[in-house]
Design an enzyme around this catalytic site. Structure first.
Site, short mmCIF file in Angstrom:
data_model
loop_
_atom_site.label_atom_id
_atom_site.label_comp_id
_atom_site.label_asym_id
_atom_site.label_seq_id
_atom_site.Cartn_x
_atom_site.Cartn_y
_atom_site.Cartn_z
N HIS A 145 -2.28 -0.30 -0.46
CA HIS A 145 -1.37 -0.76 -0.85
C HIS A 145 -1.31 -0.80 -2.34
CE1 HIS A 145 2.07 -3.88 -1.64
NE2 HIS A 145 1.56 -4.43 -2.62
N HIS A 193 4.98 -4.77 -7.56
CA HIS A 193 4.77 -4.05 -6.47
C HIS A 193 5.62 -4.22 -5.46
CE1 HIS A 193 2.97 -7.38 -4.05
NE2 HIS A 193 2.89 -8.06 -4.95
N CYS A 200 5.44 0.99 -0.84
CA CYS A 200 4.92 0.85 -2.15
C CYS A 200 4.37 1.75 -2.98
CB CYS A 200 3.89 -0.46 -1.99
SG CYS A 200 2.46 0.12 -0.90
#
Length: 167
Positions: A25, A37, A115
């Site tokens: 991530h 994010h 992301c």
């Protein structure tokens, strides 16, 4: 919060890579302990059992949260590796644009709008994902290997059949 892989403190505009097992991530550090994010359903607090949801999600929210809250017990590191390829934008521009996006609901696709794409777009002005590129290369390699093995098996079977017919 899990420790970083290195004893570095992030600076505004740095990219943060968080290791979630099968994937990473990504977030942008915006200062004062916070990151921005792109958060698909699998990255919402408490959604660890539903991590597969990011594969089927088609929308995600840009969030500003404390770094420790996003990292949880995962390992993480500062990863500005693309600085070698692209000129990073000024930190104040990265932070301003990241913070201006907070609350936005964006289209989400694990392959083309994830992301990592957002983090790289904010830092470099280039929306790309190296983990998607690596996965694509692995699929191509596996496909080529499979095709080659099927071809060899076909030739071997054909050769044996021709030998049997010639006897």
């Amino acid at each position: 919060m899990a420790p970083t892989l290195y004893d570095e403190k992030p600076k505004p505009g740095d990219l943060i890579e968080i290791f979630r097992g099968a994937y990473q991530h990504w977030a942008v550090y915006v200062g004062k302990g916070s990151v921005v994010h792109l958060s698909p359903p699998s990255e919402v607090a408490g959604a660890s059992a539903n991590r597969f949801m990011s594969v089927v999600a088609d929308k995600a929210v840009v969030r500003k949260e404390e770094l420790w809250s996003v990292v949880g017990d995962s390992e993480w590191k500062i990863n500005n590796a693309l600085d070698k390829e692209y000129e990073p934008r000024p930190a104040d521009v990265i932070v301003r644009e990241a913070c201006a996006m907070v609350g936005a609901v964006l289209p989400y696709c694990v392959f083309s709008q994830n992301c990592e794409h957002l983090a790289n777009e904010l830092r470099y002005g280039k929306a790309e994902s190296r983990q998607v590129q690596k996965a694509g290369q692995a699929v191509l390699w596996a496909s080529a290997t499979t095709a080659m093995l099927v071809g060899v098996a076909y030739l071997f079977t054909r050769s044996r059949k021709e030998n049997k017919n010639n006897q």
